[in-house]
Motif scaffolding. Structure first.
Motif, short mmCIF file in Angstrom:
data_model
loop_
_atom_site.label_atom_id
_atom_site.label_comp_id
_atom_site.label_asym_id
_atom_site.label_seq_id
_atom_site.Cartn_x
_atom_site.Cartn_y
_atom_site.Cartn_z
N ARG A 144 0.83 -1.21 0.00
CA ARG A 144 0.00 0.00 0.00
C ARG A 144 0.86 1.25 0.00
NH1 ARG A 144 -4.40 -1.72 4.33
NH2 ARG A 144 -2.62 -1.34 5.65
N GLU A 145 1.93 1.24 0.79
CA GLU A 145 2.80 2.41 0.84
C GLU A 145 3.55 2.61 -0.47
OE1 GLU A 145 2.77 4.72 3.01
OE2 GLU A 145 1.32 3.65 4.24
N GLU A 146 3.94 1.52 -1.10
CA GLU A 146 4.58 1.65 -2.41
C GLU A 146 3.61 2.21 -3.44
OE1 GLU A 146 7.67 1.30 -3.48
OE2 GLU A 146 8.28 0.98 -1.40
N GLU A 147 2.36 1.78 -3.35
CA GLU A 147 1.35 2.33 -4.27
C GLU A 147 1.11 3.81 -3.98
OE1 GLU A 147 -1.45 2.25 -7.39
OE2 GLU A 147 0.21 0.98 -6.80
N ALA B 130 15.87 5.50 16.60
CA ALA B 130 15.94 4.03 16.62
C ALA B 130 14.84 3.38 15.81
CB ALA B 130 15.87 3.54 18.07
N LEU B 131 13.84 4.15 15.40
CA LEU B 131 12.72 3.61 14.63
C LEU B 131 13.10 3.49 13.16
CD1 LEU B 131 9.82 5.70 16.21
CD2 LEU B 131 10.18 3.24 16.51
N SER B 132 12.63 2.43 12.53
CA SER B 132 12.82 2.28 11.09
C SER B 132 11.81 3.16 10.35
CB SER B 132 12.62 0.81 10.69
OG SER B 132 11.27 0.43 10.88
N ASP B 133 11.98 3.27 9.03
CA ASP B 133 11.04 4.06 8.22
C ASP B 133 9.63 3.48 8.31
OD1 ASP B 133 13.11 5.69 7.48
OD2 ASP B 133 13.45 4.71 5.54
N GLU B 134 9.53 2.14 8.31
CA GLU B 134 8.22 1.49 8.42
C GLU B 134 7.54 1.83 9.74
OE1 GLU B 134 9.79 -2.52 7.68
OE2 GLU B 134 8.15 -2.75 6.25
N GLN B 135 8.31 1.76 10.81
CA GLN B 135 7.75 2.04 12.12
C GLN B 135 7.35 3.51 12.26
OE1 GLN B 135 11.20 0.57 14.22
NE2 GLN B 135 10.13 -1.27 14.87
N THR B 136 8.20 4.39 11.75
CA THR B 136 7.87 5.83 11.79
C THR B 136 6.59 6.11 11.03
OG1 THR B 136 10.21 6.43 11.98
CG2 THR B 136 8.70 8.12 11.19
N PHE C 19 6.28 14.67 3.64
CA PHE C 19 7.73 14.81 3.57
C PHE C 19 8.36 14.82 4.96
CE2 PHE C 19 6.10 19.09 4.02
CZ PHE C 19 6.99 19.68 4.90
N GLN C 20 7.56 15.12 5.99
CA GLN C 20 8.12 15.19 7.34
C GLN C 20 8.60 13.82 7.83
OE1 GLN C 20 5.14 16.30 6.47
NE2 GLN C 20 5.40 18.51 6.56
N ILE C 21 8.12 12.75 7.19
CA ILE C 21 8.55 11.42 7.58
C ILE C 21 10.06 11.28 7.45
CG2 ILE C 21 8.45 8.99 6.91
CD1 ILE C 21 6.04 9.87 8.45
N GLU C 22 10.62 11.93 6.44
CA GLU C 22 12.07 11.85 6.24
C GLU C 22 12.83 12.50 7.38
OE1 GLU C 22 12.83 10.00 3.79
OE2 GLU C 22 10.79 9.94 2.97
N LEU C 23 12.20 13.38 8.15
CA LEU C 23 12.87 14.08 9.25
C LEU C 23 12.76 13.32 10.57
CD1 LEU C 23 11.64 17.70 8.47
CD2 LEU C 23 13.75 16.59 7.72
#
Length: 287
Positions: free
Chosen positions: A78-81, A183-189, A146-150
């Motif tokens: 879903r996230e890739e889509e 410490a969180l991965s991108d998926e977890q964030t 875009f804030q996810i990247e931060l």
């Protein structure tokens, strides 16, 4: 010993028959053997039950593992889509809208004096284009912020600020002094951010609250996020409503990441949603 007289008049003595001394131990031996056989059968049945239980438990664990992997795959898909749609919107629709706005702006400037009525119409068209561009930007930001990247802290701060401005509800973020979300991965964030969005949406639509509190804590290799409101609350024992399917999606995300979701609510004391994600499981995956 008794004496009785038979029919012909002669007397006779009836002596009791003596039981064979060898028969009693034989009876006891057969009884003990029977008990031993029965105990063996019971033990074998118990062993079979234990083995069957262990096989069933192993099958359940394997099934649960496969289910978690399937949920994780679905969430990732879903996230890739979402990423693909965002790229399409930003790369095609966004650029086309900007090009259209440039052309309309040029027409707007040229009709200012010679064609006042046309100028007014173009001015309204330009406003609609600006509104469309703004809506597209909001959709893109919602689908892939875009804030996810931060990091999770910056993303949550941005989301709470936006929610406070649009809803008028007071929002407060608190966290442990040593917690920074690195410490969180991108998926977890992303999972925590989506959960926060769903919680804020429910607060705005149903809670009749005036305040939302969000807190982060890290303890025993796990991160916990709590979202609390001072609204009217609801009865968690009632049948699931269509409005709660968003939390079901959040629960699936948490399960896919090995985490947990709990909801505590009561009328009229508000609601607290607690999300816990383990760090060890995914740090080992990432390495």
């Amino acid at each position: 010993m008794r004496t009785y007289k038979p029919y012909n008049g002669a007397s006779a003595t009836l002596r009791p028959r003596r039981r064979s001394a060898a028969r009693a131990p034989a009876d006891r031996l057969s009884s003990d053997t029977l008990l031993n056989v029965e105990q063996m059968l019971i033990n074998e049945a118990l062993v079979d039950k234990v083995l069957q239980y262990e096989k069933t438990e192993a099958a359940l664990r394997a099934s649960e593992k496969k289910l978690n992997e399937l949920l994780a795959h679905q969430v990732a898909s879903r996230e890739e889509e979402r990423k693909r749609i965002v790229r399409e919107i930003d790369g095609n629709l966004g650029q086309n809208l900007m090009a259209l706005r440039t052309d309309i702006s040029a027409l707007h400037a040229r009709t200012a004096r010679a064609h006042p009525r046309l100028h007014d119409w173009v001015d309204k068209a330009l406003d609609r284009i600006d509104g469309t561009i703004s809506s597209v930007g909001q959709i893109v930001a919602h689908m892939r912020p875009f804030q996810i990247e931060l990091g999770v802290v910056a993303a949550v701060e941005w989301e709470l600020d936006r929610f406070e401005r649009t809803s008028g509800l007071r929002c407060r973020l608190s966290r442990d002094a040593h917690f920074d979300g690195k410490a969180l991965s991108d998926e977890q964030t992303l999972a925590l951010y989506r959960a926060l969005q769903e919680c804020l949406s429910n607060v705005f639509r149903h809670a009749l609250a005036s305040r939302v509190d969000v807190s982060f804590a890290q303890l025993d290799n796990a991160v916990t996020m709590k979202v609390s409101d001072n609204g009217v609350g609801f009865n968690t024992g009632q049948a699931r409503k269509s409005s709660s399917y968003g939390l079901l999606d959040v629960e699936e995300r948490m399960t896919a990441l090995g985490g947990q979701l709990s909801v505590i609510s009561s009328r009229p004391h508000g609601t607290t949603v607690t999300l816990t994600i383990p760090l060890v499981q995914f740090s080992s995956r990432n390495h």
